[in-house]
Design a protein around this motif. Structure first.
Motif, PDB file in Angstrom:
ATOM      1  N   CYS A   1       6.121  11.286  20.882  1.00  0.00           N
ATOM      2  CA  CYS A   1       6.310  10.846  19.506  1.00  0.00           C
ATOM      3  C   CYS A   1       6.710  12.038  18.636  1.00  0.00           C
ATOM      4  N   THR A   2       7.608  11.788  17.684  1.00  0.00           N
ATOM      5  CA  THR A   2       8.049  12.815  16.745  1.00  0.00           C
ATOM      6  C   THR A   2       7.914  12.277  15.326  1.00  0.00           C
ATOM      7  N   VAL A   3       7.386  13.102  14.426  1.00  0.00           N
ATOM      8  CA  VAL A   3       7.229  12.716  13.026  1.00  0.00           C
ATOM      9  C   VAL A   3       7.923  13.756  12.157  1.00  0.00           C
ATOM     10  N   ALA A   4       8.645  13.290  11.143  1.00  0.00           N
ATOM     11  CA  ALA A   4       9.289  14.189  10.182  1.00  0.00           C
ATOM     12  C   ALA A   4       9.089  13.629   8.789  1.00  0.00           C
ATOM     13  N   MET A   5       9.065  14.511   7.794  1.00  0.00           N
ATOM     14  CA  MET A   5       8.836  14.080   6.416  1.00  0.00           C
ATOM     15  C   MET A   5       9.586  14.973   5.449  1.00  0.00           C
ATOM     16  N   VAL A   6       9.961  14.408   4.323  1.00  0.00           N
ATOM     17  CA  VAL A   6      10.580  15.146   3.221  1.00  0.00           C
ATOM     18  C   VAL A   6       9.949  14.650   1.932  1.00  0.00           C
ATOM     19  N   GLY A   7      10.026  15.493   0.883  1.00  0.00           N
ATOM     20  CA  GLY A   7       9.478  15.065  -0.401  1.00  0.00           C
ATOM     21  C   GLY A   7       9.244  16.216  -1.328  1.00  0.00           C
ATOM     22  N   GLN A   8       8.482  15.961  -2.365  1.00  0.00           N
ATOM     23  CA  GLN A   8       8.178  16.986  -3.355  1.00  0.00           C
ATOM     24  C   GLN A   8       7.350  18.097  -2.739  1.00  0.00           C
ATOM     25  N   VAL A   9       7.611  19.310  -3.203  1.00  0.00           N
ATOM     26  CA  VAL A   9       6.834  20.447  -2.739  1.00  0.00           C
ATOM     27  C   VAL A   9       5.475  20.448  -3.404  1.00  0.00           C
ATOM     28  N   ARG A  10       4.455  20.614  -2.608  1.00  0.00           N
ATOM     29  CA  ARG A  10       3.093  20.620  -3.171  1.00  0.00           C
ATOM     30  C   ARG A  10       2.847  21.886  -3.991  1.00  0.00           C
ATOM     31  N   GLU A  11       2.174  21.704  -5.098  1.00  0.00           N
ATOM     32  CA  GLU A  11       1.804  22.841  -5.939  1.00  0.00           C
ATOM     33  C   GLU A  11       0.394  23.275  -5.599  1.00  0.00           C
TER      34      GLU A  11
ATOM     35  N   GLU B   1       0.806  -1.215   0.000  1.00  0.00           N
ATOM     36  CA  GLU B   1       0.000   0.000   0.000  1.00  0.00           C
ATOM     37  C   GLU B   1       0.845   1.274   0.000  1.00  0.00           C
ATOM     38  N   PHE B   2       2.112   1.178   0.408  1.00  0.00           N
ATOM     39  CA  PHE B   2       2.922   2.378   0.613  1.00  0.00           C
ATOM     40  C   PHE B   2       3.216   3.121  -0.684  1.00  0.00           C
ATOM     41  N   GLU B   3       3.451   2.394  -1.762  1.00  0.00           N
ATOM     42  CA  GLU B   3       3.915   3.011  -2.999  1.00  0.00           C
ATOM     43  C   GLU B   3       2.922   4.023  -3.556  1.00  0.00           C
ATOM     44  N   SER B   4       1.633   3.761  -3.413  1.00  0.00           N
ATOM     45  CA  SER B   4       0.619   4.610  -4.035  1.00  0.00           C
ATOM     46  C   SER B   4      -0.160   5.469  -3.051  1.00  0.00           C
ATOM     47  N   CYS B   5       0.115   5.358  -1.756  1.00  0.00           N
ATOM     48  CA  CYS B   5      -0.689   6.115  -0.789  1.00  0.00           C
ATOM     49  C   CYS B   5      -0.221   7.568  -0.701  1.00  0.00           C
ATOM     50  N   SER B   6      -1.082   8.422  -0.182  1.00  0.00           N
ATOM     51  CA  SER B   6      -0.785   9.845  -0.053  1.00  0.00           C
ATOM     52  C   SER B   6       0.123  10.092   1.138  1.00  0.00           C
ATOM     53  N   LEU B   7       0.575  11.346   1.282  1.00  0.00           N
ATOM     54  CA  LEU B   7       1.444  11.697   2.398  1.00  0.00           C
ATOM     55  C   LEU B   7       0.736  11.497   3.724  1.00  0.00           C
ATOM     56  N   GLU B   8      -0.535  11.909   3.796  1.00  0.00           N
ATOM     57  CA  GLU B   8      -1.284  11.756   5.039  1.00  0.00           C
ATOM     58  C   GLU B   8      -1.424  10.287   5.433  1.00  0.00           C
ATOM     59  N   GLU B   9      -1.695   9.436   4.453  1.00  0.00           N
ATOM     60  CA  GLU B   9      -1.817   8.011   4.735  1.00  0.00           C
ATOM     61  C   GLU B   9      -0.462   7.413   5.133  1.00  0.00           C
ATOM     62  N   LEU B  10       0.604   7.924   4.534  1.00  0.00           N
ATOM     63  CA  LEU B  10       1.944   7.442   4.870  1.00  0.00           C
ATOM     64  C   LEU B  10       2.279   7.756   6.326  1.00  0.00           C
ATOM     65  N   VAL B  11       1.928   8.947   6.775  1.00  0.00           N
ATOM     66  CA  VAL B  11       2.156   9.328   8.167  1.00  0.00           C
ATOM     67  C   VAL B  11       1.331   8.439   9.102  1.00  0.00           C
ATOM     68  N   LYS B  12       0.084   8.150   8.715  1.00  0.00           N
ATOM     69  CA  LYS B  12      -0.758   7.276   9.542  1.00  0.00           C
ATOM     70  C   LYS B  12      -0.160   5.883   9.668  1.00  0.00           C
ATOM     71  N   HIS B  13       0.360   5.360   8.561  1.00  0.00           N
ATOM     72  CA  HIS B  13       0.983   4.040   8.615  1.00  0.00           C
ATOM     73  C   HIS B  13       2.204   4.056   9.543  1.00  0.00           C
ATOM     74  N   ALA B  14       3.000   5.123   9.479  1.00  0.00           N
ATOM     75  CA  ALA B  14       4.173   5.223  10.339  1.00  0.00           C
ATOM     76  C   ALA B  14       3.772   5.260  11.811  1.00  0.00           C
ATOM     77  N   MET B  15       2.712   6.002  12.117  1.00  0.00           N
ATOM     78  CA  MET B  15       2.256   6.091  13.504  1.00  0.00           C
ATOM     79  C   MET B  15       1.690   4.764  13.999  1.00  0.00           C
ATOM     80  N   ARG B  16       0.959   4.071  13.136  1.00  0.00           N
ATOM     81  CA  ARG B  16       0.404   2.779  13.542  1.00  0.00           C
ATOM     82  C   ARG B  16       1.504   1.750  13.761  1.00  0.00           C
ATOM     83  N   ALA B  17       2.518   1.782  12.899  1.00  0.00           N
ATOM     84  CA  ALA B  17       3.642   0.864  13.079  1.00  0.00           C
ATOM     85  C   ALA B  17       4.381   1.166  14.375  1.00  0.00           C
TER      86      ALA B  17
END
Length: 230
Positions: free
Chosen positions: A219-229, A179-195
């Motif tokens: 808990c601390t969360v950090a993210m990097v990636g493409q800038v949203r347009e 599921e990770f490859e196609s999920c959105s940033l918000e879903e990716l953060v949720k998966h990280a928190m659940r794990a």
């Protein structure tokens, strides 16, 4: 409190071909606070559980550090060693940006840090760094997630967890990997928190003290990636 006569020096090999001080450093990483990393096509996310020495008297230790605008790390093990490597990585990014006027590629920085890990295992007057790093970054080739080891090894992952009770997090990540490859940033953060919550051992338990459940305090969360347009 030595195991035997072969663990007093980092350059001394045992008859079985083992270097005990390196193994001790790797054990320190396993006993540190859990950290989880996930990446997809556009972003990479890390989540770390901050540890507290005393549930009532002390604050939490910082586990996630910003290296540059496109790189961040989470540490597990001896936090003091992690801060030394964090300072080294920041200096490398600054020097590269000053000389080449461009961000430092993530893979090159991780390789340099792994070399620094390895040098500490080959000098008799040093000791291995007792810390492992989860490094996320985004460059021209996309998002990246790396893990380093006190032995000097490093690996790139789609998803990984390290630290205390990280096996529960790895089991969750293996189940949800597709599921990770196609999920959105918000879903990716949720998966990280659940794990991360799986490694806490707090799911389904009653609240008892400030560390009884995963909260915004521990808990601390950090993210990097493409800038949203916009």
């Amino acid at each position: 409190m030595f195991r035997n006569q072969y663990d007093t020096d980092v350059t001394t090999w045992s008859p079985q071909g083992r270097i005990f001080q390196v193994e001790y450093a790797m054990e320190a990483v396993k006993q540190g606070g859990c950290a989880v990393g996930i990446r997809n096509k556009t972003h990479a996310v890390i989540a770390a559980l901050k540890m507290s020495q005393d549930s009532d008297l002390s604050s939490y230790q910082k586990k996630v550090f910003k290296i540059d605008n496109h790189i961040g790390i989470a540490v597990s093990g001896l936090i003091a060693d992690g801060r030394i490597l964090c300072r080294y990585m920041r200096n490398e990014c600054l020097n590269h940006k000053f000389v080449y006027e461009s961000p430092l590629p993530v893979a090159r920085l991780v390789r340099d840090v792994a070399d620094r890990h390895q040098v500490a295992t080959a000098r008799s007057w040093k000791r291995p760094f007792g810390v492992g790093l989860l490094c996320i970054g985004h460059d021209q080739t996309g998002p990246h997630l790396f893990q380093t080891c006190p032995s000097g090894n490093y690996w790139e992952y789609y998803a990984i967890a390290m630290g205390s009770r990280s096996q529960a997090s790895k089991t969750y990540l293996e189940k949800k990997l597709d599921e990770f490859e196609s999920c959105s940033l918000e879903e990716l953060v949720k998966h990280a928190m659940r794990a991360l919550e799986e490694s806490c051992g707090t799911r389904g338990k009653k609240e008892d003290g400030k560390d009884a459940k995963l909260t915004h305090h521990n808990c601390t969360v950090a993210m990097v990636g493409q800038v949203r347009e916009e």
